[in-house]
Design an enzyme around this catalytic site. Structure first.
Site, mmCIF file in Angstrom:
data_model
loop_
_atom_site.group_PDB
_atom_site.id
_atom_site.type_symbol
_atom_site.label_atom_id
_atom_site.label_comp_id
_atom_site.label_asym_id
_atom_site.label_seq_id
_atom_site.Cartn_x
_atom_site.Cartn_y
_atom_site.Cartn_z
ATOM 1 N N PRO A 12 0.789 -1.231 0.000
ATOM 2 C CA PRO A 12 0.000 0.000 0.000
ATOM 3 C C PRO A 12 0.824 1.284 0.000
ATOM 4 O O PRO A 12 1.834 1.389 0.701
ATOM 5 C CB PRO A 12 -0.834 -0.098 1.287
ATOM 6 C CG PRO A 12 -0.204 -1.167 2.100
ATOM 7 C CD PRO A 12 0.468 -2.091 1.147
ATOM 8 N N ASN A 13 0.356 2.212 -0.799
ATOM 9 C CA ASN A 13 0.922 3.568 -0.905
ATOM 10 C C ASN A 13 2.262 3.656 -1.628
ATOM 11 O O ASN A 13 2.804 4.747 -1.802
ATOM 12 C CB ASN A 13 1.038 4.234 0.485
ATOM 13 C CG ASN A 13 -0.309 4.364 1.140
ATOM 14 O OD1 ASN A 13 -1.227 4.933 0.559
ATOM 15 N ND2 ASN A 13 -0.466 3.815 2.341
ATOM 16 N N ARG A 20 4.729 11.211 -1.416
ATOM 17 C CA ARG A 20 5.083 10.892 -0.033
ATOM 18 C C ARG A 20 6.353 11.643 0.375
ATOM 19 O O ARG A 20 6.995 12.296 -0.436
ATOM 20 C CB ARG A 20 5.240 9.376 0.135
ATOM 21 C CG ARG A 20 3.940 8.633 -0.137
ATOM 22 C CD ARG A 20 4.071 7.151 0.113
ATOM 23 N NE ARG A 20 4.013 6.828 1.545
ATOM 24 C CZ ARG A 20 4.142 5.593 2.016
ATOM 25 N NH1 ARG A 20 4.323 4.582 1.203
ATOM 26 N NH2 ARG A 20 4.075 5.372 3.319
ATOM 27 N N TYR A 25 11.407 8.349 1.375
ATOM 28 C CA TYR A 25 11.170 7.458 0.237
ATOM 29 C C TYR A 25 11.869 7.863 -1.059
ATOM 30 O O TYR A 25 11.735 7.162 -2.067
ATOM 31 C CB TYR A 25 9.657 7.328 0.014
ATOM 32 C CG TYR A 25 8.946 6.832 1.253
ATOM 33 C CD1 TYR A 25 9.296 5.616 1.834
ATOM 34 C CD2 TYR A 25 7.953 7.596 1.876
ATOM 35 C CE1 TYR A 25 8.684 5.163 2.990
ATOM 36 C CE2 TYR A 25 7.331 7.149 3.037
ATOM 37 C CZ TYR A 25 7.695 5.932 3.584
ATOM 38 O OH TYR A 25 7.090 5.484 4.727
ATOM 39 N N ASN A 76 8.112 -5.459 -1.007
ATOM 40 C CA ASN A 76 8.035 -4.363 -0.043
ATOM 41 C C ASN A 76 6.574 -4.347 0.432
ATOM 42 O O ASN A 76 5.714 -3.772 -0.238
ATOM 43 C CB ASN A 76 8.407 -3.028 -0.689
ATOM 44 C CG ASN A 76 8.343 -1.890 0.327
ATOM 45 O OD1 ASN A 76 7.849 -2.060 1.448
ATOM 46 N ND2 ASN A 76 8.837 -0.716 -0.054
ATOM 47 N N ALA A 79 3.249 -0.834 4.837
ATOM 48 C CA ALA A 79 2.733 -0.834 6.216
ATOM 49 C C ALA A 79 2.356 -2.248 6.678
ATOM 50 O O ALA A 79 2.440 -2.553 7.877
ATOM 51 C CB ALA A 79 1.532 0.096 6.318
ATOM 52 N N GLU A 100 12.949 -9.051 1.424
ATOM 53 C CA GLU A 100 12.100 -7.925 1.816
ATOM 54 C C GLU A 100 12.899 -6.628 1.655
ATOM 55 O O GLU A 100 14.048 -6.553 2.093
ATOM 56 C CB GLU A 100 11.686 -8.087 3.280
ATOM 57 C CG GLU A 100 10.853 -6.926 3.790
ATOM 58 C CD GLU A 100 10.280 -7.201 5.170
ATOM 59 O OE1 GLU A 100 9.641 -8.261 5.354
ATOM 60 O OE2 GLU A 100 10.476 -6.363 6.062
ATOM 61 N N HIS A 102 12.792 -2.308 1.976
ATOM 62 C CA HIS A 102 12.164 -1.046 2.396
ATOM 63 C C HIS A 102 13.027 0.098 1.897
ATOM 64 O O HIS A 102 14.254 0.060 2.049
ATOM 65 C CB HIS A 102 12.031 -0.958 3.914
ATOM 66 C CG HIS A 102 11.166 -2.041 4.452
ATOM 67 N ND1 HIS A 102 9.807 -2.017 4.333
ATOM 68 C CD2 HIS A 102 11.481 -3.213 5.051
ATOM 69 C CE1 HIS A 102 9.311 -3.125 4.849
ATOM 70 N NE2 HIS A 102 10.309 -3.876 5.286
ATOM 71 N N ARG A 109 13.279 4.738 12.393
ATOM 72 C CA ARG A 109 12.028 5.503 12.409
ATOM 73 C C ARG A 109 11.199 5.167 13.658
ATOM 74 O O ARG A 109 11.745 4.722 14.657
ATOM 75 C CB ARG A 109 11.272 5.237 11.097
ATOM 76 C CG ARG A 109 12.085 5.680 9.872
ATOM 77 C CD ARG A 109 11.331 5.472 8.590
ATOM 78 N NE ARG A 109 10.107 6.263 8.566
ATOM 79 C CZ ARG A 109 9.131 6.106 7.670
ATOM 80 N NH1 ARG A 109 9.261 5.178 6.716
ATOM 81 N NH2 ARG A 109 8.058 6.853 7.719
HETATM 82 C C1 DQA Z 1 8.185 1.225 3.794
HETATM 83 C C2 DQA Z 1 8.280 1.419 5.308
HETATM 84 C C3 DQA Z 1 6.932 1.181 5.979
HETATM 85 O O1 DQA Z 1 7.033 1.382 7.375
HETATM 86 C C4 DQA Z 1 5.903 2.157 5.437
HETATM 87 O O2 DQA Z 1 4.628 1.895 5.991
HETATM 88 C C5 DQA Z 1 5.853 2.187 3.953
HETATM 89 C C6 DQA Z 1 7.085 2.072 3.183
HETATM 90 C C7 DQA Z 1 9.505 1.587 3.073
HETATM 91 O O3 DQA Z 1 9.653 1.204 1.919
HETATM 92 O O4 DQA Z 1 10.357 2.274 3.643
HETATM 93 O O5 DQA Z 1 4.785 2.415 3.354
HETATM 94 O O6 DQA Z 1 7.916 -0.144 3.533
#
Ligand code: DQA
Length: 145
Positions: A12-13, A20, A25, A76, A79, A100, A102, A109
């Site tokens: 998501p997102n 963002r 990011y 990835n 959240a 995985e 990020h 964070r």
């Molecule tokens: C994320 C880190 C997560 O905590 C966050 O909710 C994201 C992006 C990252 O790529 O840094 O949406 O996965």
């Protein structure tokens, strides 16, 4: 020789990257990152497919469909990383290298981002390298398979 296949899943997102916080990011859109991933996979003589969803169940379904169809996965979960037992369980079924990724360093964070339910069932985790993390993950998978 048949080309090895990688699936890159984003949660998501991640489709909203340009809107963002760029401190976390970076400045590249998901499309730009995917283009770089495609180039990397081509260099390594691998095929790559992409999937992004804001919906937990759809990510679970895509992981289930990956069974027997891919040689490695980069994910990835965004959240969902921090609370999705369903995605974790779907990852656990797969017996291929799964990395995985990020973009941000989740350990630097908020406390709630420090815990990853999904990394515990992945081959490894890369975080804090921005989009480069995806490229490193593709490289790692090419060597692991
Ligand atoms: C994320 C880190 C997560 O905590 C966050 O909710 C994201 C992006 C990252 O790529 O840094 O949406 O996965």
């Amino acid at each position: 020789m048949i080309k090895k296949r990688i699936l890159i899943i984003n949660g998501p997102n991640i489709n909203m990257l340009k809107k963002r916080n760029s401190n976390h990011y970076g400045i590249k859109s998901l499309e730009e990152i995917q283009k770089l991933c495609k180039n990397k996979a081509n260099e390594l003589n691998m095929c790559v497919d992409f999937y992004q969803s804001n919906i937990e169940g759809d990510i679970v379904t895509r992981l289930q469909e990956a069974l027997g169809n891919y040689d490695g996965i980069v994910i990835n979960p965004a959240a969902y990383t921090h609370y999705s037992i369903a995605i974790r369980d779907a990852i656990e079924i797969l017996d291929i290298p799964i990395i995985e990724v990020h973009l941000s360093n989740i350990h630097k964070r908020e406390e709630f981002r420090h815990k990853s339910l999904t990394a515990e069932v992945c081959t490894g985790q890369i975080c804090g390298l921005g989009y480069i993390g995806y490229l490193v993950a593709i490289d790692a998978i090419s060597q692991l398979i």
